[in-house]
Design an enzyme around this catalytic site. Structure first.
Site, mmCIF file in Angstrom:
data_model
loop_
_atom_site.group_PDB
_atom_site.id
_atom_site.type_symbol
_atom_site.label_atom_id
_atom_site.label_comp_id
_atom_site.label_asym_id
_atom_site.label_seq_id
_atom_site.Cartn_x
_atom_site.Cartn_y
_atom_site.Cartn_z
ATOM 1 N N ASP A 29 0.918 -1.260 -0.010
ATOM 2 C CA ASP A 29 0.261 0.160 0.001
ATOM 3 C C ASP A 29 0.815 1.151 0.126
ATOM 4 O O ASP A 29 0.752 2.149 0.808
ATOM 5 C CB ASP A 29 -0.992 -0.034 1.428
ATOM 6 C CG ASP A 29 -1.675 -1.330 1.494
ATOM 7 O OD1 ASP A 29 -2.160 -1.794 0.215
ATOM 8 O OD2 ASP A 29 -1.934 -1.674 2.351
ATOM 9 N N GLU A 38 -11.478 0.693 -3.911
ATOM 10 C CA GLU A 38 -10.718 1.210 -2.796
ATOM 11 C C GLU A 38 -9.435 2.146 -3.008
ATOM 12 O O GLU A 38 -9.084 2.342 -4.163
ATOM 13 C CB GLU A 38 -10.926 -0.074 -1.822
ATOM 14 C CG GLU A 38 -9.844 -1.083 -2.356
ATOM 15 C CD GLU A 38 -9.421 -2.279 -1.547
ATOM 16 O OE1 GLU A 38 -9.477 -2.280 -0.145
ATOM 17 O OE2 GLU A 38 -9.259 -3.333 -2.019
#
Length: 543
Positions: A19, A195
């Site tokens: 991430d 997302e």
């Protein structure tokens, strides 16, 4: 690309670094990655050229009370997002306390710092609607962008991307209590899972980068754009990045990206990706999700990979930072201690870790809870960064009960591990019958335990003489071999070769998001007083 260039091999931050969120401030690039249940929370890196990255610290106070005790495996801190405004660094993130539930039981927080190396402020709660938050600082205002989670029975856990205006007072660069300004607006809603939203403002457009398709092999980066911050948003008809259509692409699970512009004007995308191992059970990714970089060009108002298509490249050209002071050459940390690259579970190192007076390079751990505890484990671990590695350590421990043990750990989470520990057991031939309370009955043994979602089992038990014992693990892709040696004696294998690929995102029935670690641990289930000394730590990787 004009000027001097160099080629970089992906991933650029190797081993468990998912991430990635990237920004550039002046001539430096800064990167934050998810830490989940591990401390230090939110590792930070910096680079002059996007190729060579050095550890630059961590947002070490990101967890309120400096504790994530009790969070589930792969819970904790998800998807931090870096930004820079008003002369300070900002990071927003979520703490997820229920993995896979419809509520997630999460909080969203903000920390700031005058420098990426800190000191970072304490966490300030933000009104987040779901995980994966990020901040946009635009026209003197702050906007919180995140996933919307409809936690109602029958609701969708990935129910669109929302934007909330925020008022965040700064006093001396430290944020005060934040409050929402105006209504929360729905920017985009799709049938497929999206997302990880990140904004890029370019050439009069607001570009919304989205992680699509989940975190597995179906992962990707989707782009939408609008002339207005609040939409409507037009979605690009092709992905910016994905490897889901070709299992032969070396970098799989490619997704969760963010754009950054070089001083020379070129654009780059940082993203996560994995390097799978072939196994009889299918591809498995023991190194977890890592950070990679791609060069991007703008075509007809959309970002596109410079090499064409949407598959991530393993080699990329980046501007050469020749003439600028870049990161110092990293060294492999062979010292035992509590600083980076060592990590601990759910809390920072405490009084259960100490150096041994007069014995440099030696560390003493005080035992606490078991390998299957979500609470106070005495475990020091490092990330694996390659598929081939060898780790060794000497342990000096004299347990007197089966509730005490110490040794080497190959770790993914509380349900997947290999523990090679010195401990105590009953005299040979006697059944397990609890503590033998009289005299010096019993024996000192080395036990190899296999942690598994279906329950742990013992793979081998070896009698030990008194004195320090050397322990070693040789990791060769999907297989690991554990062994021991006394004094200067030869290595002897303990138990069978084990399936190291179980220590991966892709094994077991539950969602898993981290990566394989190796380390040392001590257990004392009675009074937390038993100690063991460790020395001679070495961890060597082979590409």
């Amino acid at each position: 690309m004009s000027g001097l260039v160099r080629r970089v091999v992906n991933p650029v931050v190797r081993g468990f670094a998912p991430d990635p969120s990237v920004i550039r401030v002046g001539d430096w690039y800064y990167l934050a990655t998810s830490s989940f249940e591990w401390f230090p929370t939110i590792p930070l890196y910096r680079s002059r050229d996007l190729a060579e990255w050095e550890h630059a610290g961590a947002v070490d106070g990101a967890a309120p009370g400096r504790s994530l005790l009790g969070v589930p495996d792969s819970g904790g801190i998800w998807a931090p997002a870096l930004s820079h405004a008003d002369g300070v660094f900002w990071v927003v993130y979520s703490i997820v306390r229920s993995v896979g539930s419809r509520h997630y039981d999460l909080e969203t927080y903000l920390c700031t710092a005058p420098d990426v190396g800190g000191p970072w402020s304490g966490p300030v709660r933000l009104p987040g609607h779901g995980f994966d938050p990020s901040l946009l600082h635009h026209d003197g205002r702050h906007y919180l962008l995140n996933l919307q989670n409809d936690s109602r029975v029958g609701g969708r856990r990935f129910d669109g991307i929302v934007l909330t205006g925020l008022e965040i007072p700064l006093v001396g660069g430290v944020p005060g209590r934040a409050r929402a300004v105006g209504p929360t607006r729905l920017l985009l809603q799709r049938e497929e899972l999206v997302e990880g939203p990140k904004f890029t403002v370019h050439d009069g457009w607001f570009y919304l980068l989205l992680a699509q398709g989940g975190t597995g092999v179906e992962h990707g980066v989707l782009v939408a754009r609008s002339r207005s911050l609040t939409g409507p948003y037009e979605v690009d008809d092709v992905p910016l990045l994905t490897s889901r259509d070709d299992p032969a692409v070396p970098l799989q699970k490619a997704g969760h990206g963010e754009l950054v512009q070089a001083p020379s004007g070129e654009w780059y995308l940082t993203h996560l990706a994995s390097r799978p191992l072939p196994t009889p059970a299918g591809p498995r990714n023991t190194l977890g999700r890592e950070t990679a970089v791609q060069r991007v060009v703008w075509t007809d108002g959309w970002p596109r990979l410079a090499q064409g298509g949407w598959h991530p490249a393993t080699e990329v050209e980046v501007p050469d930072a020749t003439g600028q002071a870049g990161p110092s050459a990293g060294r492999a940390c062979q010292d035992l201690g509590a600083g980076w690259p060592w990590s601990t579970l759910r809390e920072p190192p405490g009084d259960w870790v100490e150096s041994v007076p007069g014995r440099p390079g030696r560390v003493r751990l005080r035992g606490r809870m078991s390998a299957e505890s979500l609470w106070q484990q005495s475990l020091l671990a490092q990330r694996l960064t390659e598929h081939h590695a060898e780790v060794a350590v000497t342990v000096d421990a004299e347990p007197t009960t089966f509730t005490q043990s110490a040794g080497l750990m190959l770790w993914y989470d509380t349900t997947s591990y290999y523990q090679l520990h010195v401990t105590w057991t009953e005299p040979e031939g006697e059944p397990q019958a609890g503590q033998q309370w009289v005299g010096d009955q019993g024996r000192r043994v080395l036990v190899l335990t296999h942690g598994h979602p279906d329950g742990a089992r013992v793979l081998a038990t070896v009698d030990l003489a008194v004195g320090p014992i050397r322990l070693r693990a040789q990791i060769d892709g999907a297989t690991a071999r554990l062994s021991s040696a006394s004094g200067d004696g030869p290595w002897a294998q303990v138990g069978p070769d084990v399936d190291f690929s179980e220590l991966s995102d892709d094994f077991g029935p539950r969602l898993r998001f981290t990566g394989a670690m190796v380390g040392i641990s001590v257990v004392d289930l009675v009074d937390g007083a038993f100690t063991a000394d460790f020395s001679g730590w070495s961890l060597h990787h082979r590409v």
